[in-house]
Scaffold this active site. Sequence first.
Site, PDB file in Angstrom:
ATOM      1  N   LYS A  64       3.020 -15.404   1.990  1.00 39.33           N
ATOM      2  CA  LYS A  64       3.183 -16.272   0.625  1.00 39.33           C
ATOM      3  C   LYS A  64       4.553 -15.929   0.117  1.00 39.33           C
ATOM      4  CE  LYS A  64       1.422 -16.998  -3.093  1.00 39.33           C
ATOM      5  NZ  LYS A  64       1.096 -18.180  -3.659  1.00 39.33           N
ATOM      6  N   TYR A  96       0.515  -1.438  -0.418  1.00 41.93           N
ATOM      7  CA  TYR A  96       0.253  -0.129   0.167  1.00 41.93           C
ATOM      8  C   TYR A  96       1.259   1.450   0.189  1.00 41.93           C
ATOM      9  CZ  TYR A  96      -4.836  -1.905   0.988  1.00 41.93           C
ATOM     10  OH  TYR A  96      -6.335  -2.227   0.445  1.00 41.93           O
ATOM     11  N   ASP A 152      -6.050  -7.043   3.633  1.00 40.69           N
ATOM     12  CA  ASP A 152      -7.751  -6.081   3.044  1.00 40.69           C
ATOM     13  C   ASP A 152      -8.340  -7.325   2.270  1.00 40.69           C
ATOM     14  OD1 ASP A 152      -9.591  -4.287   1.638  1.00 40.69           O
ATOM     15  OD2 ASP A 152      -7.917  -4.813  -0.261  1.00 40.69           O
ATOM     16  N   ASP A 170     -12.492  -9.125   3.559  1.00 44.94           N
ATOM     17  CA  ASP A 170     -13.025  -9.578   2.903  1.00 44.94           C
ATOM     18  C   ASP A 170     -14.008 -11.125   2.530  1.00 44.94           C
ATOM     19  OD1 ASP A 170     -13.432  -6.133   2.290  1.00 44.94           O
ATOM     20  OD2 ASP A 170     -13.968  -7.229   0.203  1.00 44.94           O
ATOM     21  N   ASP A 213      -2.495 -18.086   0.269  1.00 45.84           N
ATOM     22  CA  ASP A 213      -3.694 -18.826  -0.943  1.00 45.84           C
ATOM     23  C   ASP A 213      -4.594 -19.788  -0.358  1.00 45.84           C
ATOM     24  OD1 ASP A 213      -1.294 -20.333  -1.218  1.00 45.84           O
ATOM     25  OD2 ASP A 213      -1.762 -20.393  -3.079  1.00 45.84           O
TER      26      ASP A 213
HETATM   27  C1  IPM Z   1     -10.523  -1.347   3.319  1.00 45.91           C
HETATM   28  C2  IPM Z   1     -10.697  -0.868   1.946  1.00 45.91           C
HETATM   29  C3  IPM Z   1      -9.606   0.350   1.752  1.00 45.91           C
HETATM   30  C4  IPM Z   1      -8.387  -0.636   1.474  1.00 45.91           C
HETATM   31  C5  IPM Z   1     -10.432   0.941   0.494  1.00 45.91           C
HETATM   32  C6  IPM Z   1     -11.006   1.878   0.511  1.00 45.91           C
HETATM   33  C7  IPM Z   1      -8.558   2.020   0.501  1.00 45.91           C
HETATM   34  O1  IPM Z   1     -11.341  -1.698   0.811  1.00 45.91           O
HETATM   35  O2  IPM Z   1     -10.359  -0.763   4.364  1.00 45.91           O
HETATM   36  O3  IPM Z   1     -10.475  -2.444   3.515  1.00 45.91           O
HETATM   37  O4  IPM Z   1      -8.314  -1.151   0.465  1.00 45.91           O
HETATM   38  O5  IPM Z   1      -7.488  -0.995   2.500  1.00 45.91           O
HETATM   39 MN    MN Z   2     -10.990  -3.868   1.318  1.00 40.31          MN
END
Ligand code: IPM
Ligand code: MN
Length: 370
Positions: A193, A142, A250, A254, A226
């Site tokens: 990884k 990042y 990240d 999700d 993975d």
């Molecule tokens: C998160 C989001 C952010 C990230 C974006 C909005 C920059 O996806 O907080 O998970 O990638 O960290």
């Molecule tokens: Mn995210």
Amino acid sequence: MAAYKLFVLPGDGIGPEIMAEVEKITAWLTREGIVGFEIEKGLVGGAAYDVHGVAISDADMARAEAADAVLLAAVGGPKWDGVPYDVRPEAGLLRLRKDMALFANLRPAICYPALADASSLKRELVDGLDLMIVRELTGGVYFGEPKQIIDLGNGQKRAIDTQVYDTYEIERIGRVAFELARKRRNKVTSSEKRNVMKSGVLWNEVITALRAREYPDVELEHQLADALGMQLVRRPKQFDVIVTDNLFGDMLSDVAAMLTGSLGMLPSASLGETNPQTGTRKALYEPVHGSAPDIAGRGVANPIAMIGSLAMALRYSFGLGAIADKIEGAISGVLDKGLRTADIAAGAKETLSTAQMGDAILEELRIAFK
Ligand code: IPM
Ligand code: MN
């Protein structure tokens, strides 16, 4: 009553709608004399760009630094697709994380029993799920330099991102994970990884040594990122605390979010180092989900992750775990009654708007404090 200074950044998309529900709760807590809050509001993301031409102004950065905690809803949306990269909405969030040194991102994934049927996985796989992703938040790809697109002059361009980690960065996020595990089920799964990345080799070495030196009582396992992604959808209840880098964290969070029924359920805490003098730490609390521009302004967004983020602020920044428990209890109480927003509507008795969900949670909270 002492008042905690909250700096509130509703941001873009559904952000203002879900933040309004948090403000109902903070206002009630203050009115009842339960927790005092002094609330200041600022602009972040596209909302800040539209006014200031940047994704967060220096003045709002200073307010964020001065607050006891920052609450942020969401940033981004197609409206700002064309703006310069440096001032895109996400840059505001990334600046907050970096400048405030919020290196530890805690993303708990809890599947409320009432929601197990809303998950895309079978009920028995997710019912009772309770895991914590500890995501490194101020390093890795990042922020690594160089980060650029260069013109090679032969009709080709070259894009470069840099994945970089120093020992101290891995150690401090590792400590957060091991400390949390000791208060939970005492198990850490570290993920990288190392089979293709040098940063993964170092990550693995540093976490292994840290555990041997400081946390021999905590169980540690390593899973390649993975494979961990696969295990998360195969047998998610094997995990307690997962510690991983910024990018894998990240993605994996999700995935974990969806296990709980909806992305709209997951809160998160982004924490800095504890100041040894004051015992306090900088902190920002935000839902894992984004700004959902497709449903923005329609009053249908799920405010639970945002309200859960307030509960995390009470627990991690103000030492008010008992009140955080009551807020989380109110959320699960509402779900037990079959009340749902549209995103978790599977099997719902009634589908509520954003504001109705906020009201229902507040009502449940009132009862809890009687
Ligand atoms: C998160 C989001 C952010 C990230 C974006 C909005 C920059 O996806 O907080 O998970 O990638 O960290
Ligand atoms: Mn995210």
